[in-house]
Structure formats: C-alpha cells, structure tokens
Write a protein that holds these residues in place. Structure first.
Motif, PDB file in Angstrom:
ATOM      1  N   ILE A 210      54.872  56.181 -66.769  1.00  0.00           N
ATOM      2  CA  ILE A 210      53.579  55.721 -66.266  1.00  0.00           C
ATOM      3  C   ILE A 210      53.268  56.437 -64.964  1.00  0.00           C
ATOM      4  N   ILE A 211      52.046  56.889 -64.814  1.00  0.00           N
ATOM      5  CA  ILE A 211      51.621  57.602 -63.616  1.00  0.00           C
ATOM      6  C   ILE A 211      50.936  56.611 -62.676  1.00  0.00           C
TER       7      ILE A 211
ATOM      8  N   SER B 234      51.560  58.042 -71.273  1.00  0.00           N
ATOM      9  CA  SER B 234      50.439  57.481 -72.028  1.00  0.00           C
ATOM     10  C   SER B 234      49.858  56.271 -71.308  1.00  0.00           C
ATOM     11  N   SER B 235      50.270  56.073 -70.055  1.00  0.00           N
ATOM     12  CA  SER B 235      49.793  54.941 -69.259  1.00  0.00           C
ATOM     13  C   SER B 235      49.644  55.384 -67.814  1.00  0.00           C
ATOM     14  N   ALA B 236      48.754  54.717 -67.090  1.00  0.00           N
ATOM     15  CA  ALA B 236      48.556  55.027 -65.675  1.00  0.00           C
ATOM     16  C   ALA B 236      47.998  53.804 -64.963  1.00  0.00           C
TER      17      ALA B 236
ATOM     18  N   PRO C 232      45.409  55.876 -74.710  1.00  0.00           N
ATOM     19  CA  PRO C 232      46.162  55.652 -73.472  1.00  0.00           C
ATOM     20  C   PRO C 232      45.519  54.511 -72.673  1.00  0.00           C
ATOM     21  N   ARG C 233      46.350  53.777 -71.953  1.00  0.00           N
ATOM     22  CA  ARG C 233      45.868  52.653 -71.150  1.00  0.00           C
ATOM     23  C   ARG C 233      45.918  52.988 -69.667  1.00  0.00           C
TER      24      ARG C 233
ATOM     25  N   ALA D 102      49.451  47.971 -68.867  1.00  0.00           N
ATOM     26  CA  ALA D 102      49.337  49.412 -69.078  1.00  0.00           C
ATOM     27  C   ALA D 102      50.372  49.917 -70.078  1.00  0.00           C
ATOM     28  N   LEU D 103      51.537  49.276 -70.126  1.00  0.00           N
ATOM     29  CA  LEU D 103      52.585  49.676 -71.066  1.00  0.00           C
ATOM     30  C   LEU D 103      52.393  49.070 -72.448  1.00  0.00           C
TER      31      LEU D 103
END
Length: 349
Positions: free
Chosen positions: A6-7, A121-123, A249-250, A346-347
C-alpha cells in the motif's frame, strides 16, 4: 502468505508519519479490524515516531534534504477481519512528503517510485485540515475590483511584512528552521508542465524549478492544493495495479487533524468537508473512473497536542484508547475508535 503493498501519499506535514505511529500503537494493543501478527526489527523511524507520540508530541516533519535513496520501507504481517482473516505480508513503501512535493513541482517521478506504485493496488492520500501548506487559488471574483485599480506605483516594499507568509510548520505547530536563501549560481530554468490532468484545471503555465526543493516560505505562490491532490490521483490512476481479484484499485482519502475542524463541519462528514474546501478535488474523486475511493476523517489522539491543557490531560492515559476515525454510516458521522479502518478498507477488508 499473500503479499500486498500500500502506498501512503501526502505532502509535507500531511499527517502520514503520525498516522503510522498511531497505527503502530493499535497494532501493539491488538485493537482494530486489522491486526499485526508480529513486528519487524528494522523499523527505527516508526519507533521514533511512536516515541514522539508517547511524549505527547506530534512527530516533526521529515528533513528537506532527504533523498530518494534514503527510503525507510517496512513490511509487517497482518490479518484482516478483526484478526480472523488470512495472514498477509503488508509492505509500506516510504516516500516522504517532501519528495511527493517535489514530484508535483517538477511533474517527474523517479523510476523506483513508479515501480512501487505498480506493485501496489491500494493507497492512502493524507490531507491535513487547516494546514498553512494547503495553498488556495486566488479568488478572482472577489479580487476583481481591487486588481482593476492596481498599478506599479501602488507597490510598496513589503519584504518585512511578508516574512511569515506561508511559513512552514511542523505538526507540533513550531516553525521549521531554515538557512537564509542563497542566490542561485545560474538563473532558474523553465520546465514546461504537461497537459493538465483534468479539463477544468485550465491552461498549465511554465513553472520554475531548482536543483533543490524550494521551501514554501520562499515562494510568492504555490500550486493550489486541490490541483496537487488531483495530480496525485492522476499518478495513482495511471500506475496502481488492479486488485488480485481483478477489481479496481482502492484509494482511501484521509483528512487528518479532523478534531481541529469546527463541530458543525465535522457533523456533515469528511466528503462534505472536501466539497467545501477543495471542490475540484471532490468532484474528481466522485467521478466514475478506474479507482474506488473511500473518504475518512482522522484524529490521532482526539485533540490538539499543541494545546498545553490537552497535553496535560493525556498524562498516564493509554494513547491506544484515544483518537478515532470519522466515517459516514446510515447518513450520520460516526467517530469509530478503530484507527485501522482506512488501511483495512483500502486493502479490501
């Protein structure tokens, strides 16, 4: 074990480091929807942030001169579903707010950032409420009459009056010490900005760039905050990977320092706050596209640590019991004590 990344995205003093510190306290106390199985050893900077929080202080801003190679990524195994889910190896690539700021000023991303984004795929995008660093565009409607009568003879020497304009602050409310600016060896060069990310951004103008990231206090004007937020979304739209199940992506939008907002505004919820303060950005994330967005408010400890009385009230209190996530449920704002909610959402939990 499934790997996931996650970013964490945000400019200087946006609250990213303090969120990590508060998240760590929740992990240690095993409180929240997302729970850590165990902790890695190489998380010195996380422990430093936790130490600041336990001392009832917000962590200071990251050094301006930190380079891309000084990243401090960490990986921790976690379980979703209140600890009942499968173990996943969660990696958080560390990209400092100063470096995100530089990317917005130069419209350039280093290759290693691109690789990190493509592996995620999440941020989470962090937006600090009431920050001096959130530059607002000039209101041309209300300023029109004033500007019509302006001429060169009206210009006075305002150097002394503008010393504090846009002055940087750390999250403890203290000004950031800085050296006196030195004249550049060569004139600044022009970097042509690319086409705007959205149609309603207007025509992009050339921007000045230096080898060093310029301090906000040395600029007459900065990129309007909501334009910068839209640019961050553009990066994520182009580079984030689809989720393992093929879904979008979330991206969680977290408004930090939520407790500093007026109670009537808080009662309307985080999305309404964005619509009022950053309408173009709010419109961007409400437009159907490649990303799914969730909007949250975040109070790290439930109050302002710059307030001496509030700091005193925290003595001998367990900080893992303080703070909350503001979320909309059934049309009303709920202050949920689970600070892992944005990350868990987000995950995909």
């Amino acid at each position: 074990m499934t790997d996931c990344s996650i970013i964490l995205v945000g400019g200087p003093a946006s609250g990213k480091t303090n969120y990590i510190a508060r998240l760590w306290l929740a992990f240690q106390a095993k409180k929240g929807r997302l729970k850590a199985e165990h902790f890695p050893d190489n998380i010195e900077y996380v422990n430093e942030a936790v130490a600041h929080l336990l001392a009832r202080k917000f962590a200071p801003r990251t050094e301006h001169n930190m380079e891309e190679g000084a990243r401090r990524d960490f990986t921790v195994p976690v379980r979703g579903g209140d600890g009942a889910g499968p173990v996943r190896s969660l990696t958080v690539p560390d990209i400092t707010g100063e470096l995100w700021k530089r990317s917005l000023e130069t419209y350039e991303l280093p290759q290693e950032w691109i690789d990190a984004l493509e592996a995620s795929s999440s941020a989470i995008i962090f937006i600090r409420a009431n920050s001096k660093l959130n530059h607002q565009p000039m209101d041309w409607v209300t300023a029109r009459e004033m500007l019509k009568g302006h001429n060169d003879e009206d210009d006075d020497d305002t150097e002394d009056d503008s010393d504090d304009y846009g002055q940087n602050e750390d999250e403890d409310g203290e000004p950031i010490a800085r050296a006196d600016p030195q004249p550049p060896a060569d004139p600044p060069f022009l970097v042509e900005a690319p086409a705007p990310a959205t149609e309603d951004m207007g025509t992009a103008e050339p921007i000045l760039a230096d080898a060093e990231v310029q301090d906000a206090s040395t600029k007459a004007a900065g990129l309007p905050a909501q334009v910068g937020f839209c640019e961050l979304v553009r990066y994520l739209t182009l580079l984030l990977a689809d989720r393992p199940d093929g879904s979008k992506p979330r991206v969680a939008i977290v408004v930090t320092a939520w407790d500093t907002i007026h109670p009537a505004t808080r009662a309307a919820g985080p999305m309404r706050y964005l619509k009022d303060q950053f309408p173009m950005f709010a419109g961007r994330i409400r437009t159907p596209g490649r990303l799914d967005f969730g909007v949250f408010g975040m109070s790290i400890v439930g109050g302002d640590l710059r307030n001496p009385a509030f700091r005193e009230s925290l003595k001998r209190r367990d900080l893992s019991n303080l703070g909350y996530t503001a979320v909309m449920r059934d049309g009303a704002v709920v202050e949920d004590p689970d600070v892992t909610l944005p990350l868990a959402w987000a995950l995909g939990d």
